[in-house]
Design an enzyme around this catalytic site. Structure first.
Site, PDB file in Angstrom:
ATOM      1  N   SER A   1       0.902  -1.397   0.131  1.00 41.03           N
ATOM      2  CA  SER A   1      -0.034  -0.096  -0.167  1.00 41.03           C
ATOM      3  C   SER A   1       0.663   0.808   0.811  1.00 41.03           C
ATOM      4  O   SER A   1       1.736   0.996   0.692  1.00 41.03           O
ATOM      5  CB  SER A   1      -1.040   0.115   1.470  1.00 41.03           C
ATOM      6  OG  SER A   1      -1.535  -0.941   1.583  1.00 41.03           O
ATOM      7  N   GLU A   2       0.538   2.251  -1.428  1.00 42.42           N
ATOM      8  CA  GLU A   2       1.295   3.138  -1.211  1.00 42.42           C
ATOM      9  C   GLU A   2       3.028   3.319  -1.401  1.00 42.42           C
ATOM     10  O   GLU A   2       3.446   4.279  -0.947  1.00 42.42           O
ATOM     11  CB  GLU A   2       1.115   4.293   0.418  1.00 42.42           C
ATOM     12  CG  GLU A   2      -0.463   4.460   0.733  1.00 42.42           C
ATOM     13  CD  GLU A   2      -1.479   5.154  -0.220  1.00 42.42           C
ATOM     14  OE1 GLU A   2      -0.671   5.357  -0.950  1.00 42.42           O
ATOM     15  OE2 GLU A   2      -2.704   5.152  -0.109  1.00 42.42           O
ATOM     16  N   LEU A   3       3.035   2.243  -1.777  1.00 41.33           N
ATOM     17  CA  LEU A   3       4.646   1.849  -1.832  1.00 41.33           C
ATOM     18  C   LEU A   3       5.617   1.780  -1.272  1.00 41.33           C
ATOM     19  O   LEU A   3       6.844   1.787  -1.196  1.00 41.33           O
ATOM     20  CB  LEU A   3       5.569   2.829  -3.371  1.00 41.33           C
ATOM     21  CG  LEU A   3       4.122   2.622  -4.699  1.00 41.33           C
ATOM     22  CD1 LEU A   3       5.441   3.047  -5.614  1.00 41.33           C
ATOM     23  CD2 LEU A   3       4.444   1.513  -5.205  1.00 41.33           C
TER      24      LEU A   3
END
Length: 482
Positions: A145-147
């Site tokens: 998630s979100e890198l």
């Protein structure tokens, strides 16, 4: 040959309705169905559907030379199945080409990797199962998630079976290094890292329609030339962005779809190929190990986690949420577990951010709430009701040590019951076999062939007639002498 790796993200959270303090304990349904329907339907028809159809056309027109990857969260898939099922059909067509790879991520687009390794593992598996059920493919490369990524996460990601991970090419991590290579994780060298090329990605995602930009207007041939003219030894250009870039952030009127569709033609002219993330992991050898001591992400200039955990409000909500993680995992209430996942979506914490961005805007501009404090209040009201429901299953007055002891006893009993059930089943099977063998061994009357005349019953031999014995003649008395 230089390669381009396109990756597009799709995510929409289940947005919460206005939930008052007086609703706690009385109303256990937390979602704004109208807003969720309206938002995802609007974005799907303005962005997701035309963008996916464009990608499908690019694959077909190039006979598979164009490739890309898509990562779609589990909660987004749930909403798409309910409100926009036609988009799921287009994603299936993309999967069927074999040229569009689906990536792994957390099912609920959560920050579980920062708080609870067990919950993180469970959500990633749930997402894999969902992708497999819908599209018939198994993800091979992971994006958090979100890198979000760090050295601490690398061994966990590799142990879950992924050979590659996508993350941000943060400048403070790379230093003088370029993001246009494949790297290996310092804490797990077998895990390969693909890093986002921030500048070239944002040229499309942020600056494409910016008339004040000195490179405006951006054309496909100009863009491909920038990529082709990068140093010859640089292996791969990773272009990572939201699929909403096409049609939502950059509207159709800007020519964004025509720009995207033209890229493969100019790439072929300049000898630039396309690869999926799993192909990149196989094709290119890492040039060096990359160490990421502190968590990075693709948000803001800082490229850290402060967009979600940068103030006291966010940390209070985050800690309160994960304080009941173990108890939720133990319960069998399906609705409770579903709510637990949806409340973990990173968006809820993002709405509480008080940060101001470099362009003068703030995260509040993306929020359905008027202020971060309103976002915090609404979320905490919902979370309070959720925790009341959790306490009904496992009271909070039982401390963790006592709870763990009880759980160990419950698990041991469950294993013992399972073992006994297996033994009973084994005995039942043996008994059935014995009964079958007994029936097979029992004598059976021989069946006579049909139509054969019955043999006549043999007559019993007559007993010989007994002859009457003649009485012996009486002996004559001897004559008396004279």
């Amino acid at each position: 040959m230089k390669a381009i790796c396109f990756y597009f993200q799709i995510h929409q959270p289940f947005r919460l309705k206005r939930y008052r303090f007086f609703d706690i304990g009385n109303d256990h349904y937390y979602y704004d169905d109208f807003a969720n329907d309206d938002i995802i339907t609007r974005i799907a028809h303005r962005s997701y559907i035309p963008a996916a159809e464009t990608l499908l056309k690019m694959i077909q027109d190039t006979n598979g030379a164009f490739r890309c990857a898509i990562s779609v969260s589990g909660v987004a898939l749930e909403q798409l199945e309910i409100y926009v099922p036609e988009f799921i059909d287009i994603l299936r067509k993309l999967a069927d080409t074999g040229k569009c790879e689906f990536l792994a991520e957390t099912y609920d687009h959560s920050l579980a990797s920062l708080a609870d390794p067990e919950e993180f593992r469970i959500q990633v598996k749930l997402h894999d199962d969902k992708i497999r059920d819908l599209f018939g493919v198994t993800p091979k490369v992971f994006r958090n998630s979100e890198l979000i990524y760090s050295d601490e996460l690398a061994p966990q990601i590799y142990d879950m079976g992924y050979k590659g991970c996508i993350t941000e090419g943060a400048k403070h991590i790379l230093g003088w290094k370029s993001p246009d290579y494949v790297y290996s994780a310092a804490s797990c060298p077998k895990l390969k890292l693909l890093l986002k090329n921030d500048k070239l990605s944002d040229d499309i995602a942020r600056r494409f329609s910016d008339t004040s930009w000195n490179e405006f207007p951006l054309t496909a041939d100009k863009y491909v030339n920038w990529i082709a003219d990068t140093p010859a030894d640089e292996q791969i250009i990773n272009l990572f962005m939201n699929l909403e870039t096409f049609g939502e952030f950059q509207t159709r009127e800007t020519g964004i779809f025509q720009f995207l569709e033209a890229i493969p033609r100019f790439a072929q002219e300049r000898g630039v190929q396309f690869v999926t993330p799993s192909e990149a992991v196989k094709l290119f050898k890492p040039v060096a190990e990359l160490s990421v001591v502190h968590n990075i992400s693709w948000a803001d200039e800082a490229r850290d986690t402060s967009a979600w955990l940068g103030n006291k409000l966010q940390n209070e909500a985050f800690n309160k949420l994960y304080s009941v993680a173990e108890r939720v995992r133990l319960c069998d209430n399906r609705q409770l577990k579903q709510d637990w996942g949806r409340l973990q979506a990173s968006d809820h914490l993002f709405y509480m951010s008080t940060k101001h961005l470099a362009d003068g805007s703030s995260h509040a501009s993306f929020s359905p709430y008027e202020t971060p404090f309103q976002a915090f209040t609404n979320y905490m009201n919902v979370l309070s009701d959720f925790i009341v429901r959790v306490e009904e299953q496992y009271p909070m007055n039982i401390d963790n040590e006592e709870l763990n002891s009880l759980l160990t006893t419950i698990r041991n009993q469950a294993r013992e019951i399972e073992t006994l059930n297996k033994e009973v089943e084994s005995y039942r099977t043996d008994l059935e076999h014995l009964n079958e063998e007994h029936l097979l061994r029992a004598p059976k009357a021989e069946a006579k062939p049909a139509g054969e005349p019955k043999p006549k019953a043999e007559k019993a031999p007559k007993a010989p007639k007994a002859k009457a014995e003649k009485a012996p003649k009486a002996e004559k008395a001897p004559k008396k002498g004279r």
